[in-house]
Enzyme design. Structure first.
Site, mmCIF file in Angstrom:
data_model
loop_
_atom_site.group_PDB
_atom_site.id
_atom_site.type_symbol
_atom_site.label_atom_id
_atom_site.label_comp_id
_atom_site.label_asym_id
_atom_site.label_seq_id
_atom_site.Cartn_x
_atom_site.Cartn_y
_atom_site.Cartn_z
ATOM 1 C CB THR A 101 -4.909 1.461 -6.997
ATOM 2 O OG1 THR A 101 -3.544 1.166 -7.347
ATOM 3 C CG2 THR A 101 -5.669 1.805 -8.256
ATOM 4 C CG HIS A 102 -4.989 3.877 -1.949
ATOM 5 N ND1 HIS A 102 -3.707 3.927 -1.440
ATOM 6 C CD2 HIS A 102 -5.074 4.883 -2.856
ATOM 7 C CE1 HIS A 102 -3.056 4.936 -1.987
ATOM 8 N NE2 HIS A 102 -3.860 5.529 -2.853
ATOM 9 N N PRO A 103 -6.426 -0.759 -2.723
ATOM 10 C CG PRO A 103 -5.387 -2.577 -3.751
ATOM 11 C CD PRO A 103 -5.380 -1.086 -3.703
#
Ligand SMILES: [Ca+2]
Length: 318
Positions: A244-246
């Protein structure tokens, strides 16, 4: 080519913060990096930020300032909750990189922010990818900075969606909801990219990781290293098939708003006292409370365009 936008990054550097910093260094003129307590042990985060700047080839050129190590209130807990289980003991996928050459600056991040904003009114955009403690404290110390900050991009909260640290709350808002409240009501124009944008549009699966690895650059190798632990964690805990790459998504949106294909201005607030919902972000989509619409909430992303930006960043670092 027009001059690059100037930004200050506020980060609790571990995991995806690193790739967000690389992204910001690629697209912006980064005036400085502020450290806030969050993901892992504070001095480890500082080291992670310094090392990341060095990986990008900007070592010694971007000042890193230590800020608030813990939340404003934290409800009496001696220390806030860190998440070594998500990002590895060092916050870098258990990579244990060598020590960076650069050291952190002597001053406090909050003073750096206040000073830099006053020196450059209307010029300094903020990228907030951590609990909002530093920015809230700066606003408390000197509220006059609010009108001089053209835009604040926040990775935090959710838009009526599942949280990550608890079912009701996203981590950055959960760690310091009082800070989030201060910042959301500061009057600074805000764009919020919530956790559900991250799970819908930023996940890089095994195929994406293979593509990134095939770039064969130093940037690609760094991406692989820092994401080792989170890949396992996401599969077992969040049931998400990939990393995940918020924070990177937030930096990309700030760099090119056209990848944000849907957004709306809503009233947004944060729960500070809920028994089950401390840190929950309320997004009043139907304006039931009839309060000021204080936040532009990101509601959809051009996923292909985002991935292209990420690959561009990692391709460039060699
Ligand atoms: Ca972060």
């Amino acid at each position: 080519m027009s001059e690059k936008k100037r930004v200050i990054i506020d980060t609790d550097t571990a995991g995806d913060d690193t790739i967000a910093i690389l992204t910001a260094l690629h697209y912006f003129q980064v005036e400085g990096i502020m450290m806030t307590g969050g993901n892992v042990q504070f001095n480890q985060q500082v080291e992670n930020a310094l090392y990341t700047v060095q990986v990008a080839g900007h070592g010694g050129k971007v000042p890193v300032y230590k800020g608030c190590e813990g939340p404003i209130m934290g409800l009496g807990q001696k220390e806030h909750r860190t998440v070594e289980d998500v990002h590895g003991k060092d916050g870098m996928g258990d990579s244990f990189f060598e020590k960076a050459i650069q050291s952190p600056e002597a001053g406090h991040a909050v003073d750096f922010l206040i000073e830099r904003v006053h020196q450059n009114p209307g010029e300094i955009h903020l990228l907030a990818i951590a609990p909002l403690t530093n920015i809230a404290m700066a606003l408390k110390k000197d509220p006059t900075i609010a009108s001089k900050i053209p835009h604040l991009y926040i990775m935090g909260g959710t838009n009526n969606a599942l949280g990550n640290i608890t079912p009701s709350a996203e981590y950055n808002f959960y760690v310091d909801p009082e800070a989030a409240k201060i910042v959301l009501h500061s009057g600074i124009p805000i764009t919020m990219v919530g956790w559900e944008m991250c799970t819908q549009y930023s996940i890089m699966d095994d195929q994406d990781h293979a593509e990134i690895e095939a770039l064969g650059t130093k940037g690609a190798q760094f991406f692989k290293d820092v994401n080792k632990v989170v890949m396992r964690f996401n599969k077992t805990v969040h049931r998400l098939n990939g990393t995940t790459h918020p924070d990177t998504l937030l930096a990309a949106v700030a760099a090119d708003e056209s990848i944000m294909t849907k957004s709306n201005l809503y009233h947004v607030d944060v729960e500070t006292v809920g028994e089950l919902t401390r840190g929950y972000s309320l997004v009043d989509i139907n304006n039931r409370l009839e309060r000021t619409r204080n936040v532009r909430v990101c509601e959809a992303i051009d996923r292909d365009a985002f991935k292209e930006m990420l690959l561009d960043v990692l391709q460039t670092i060699n």
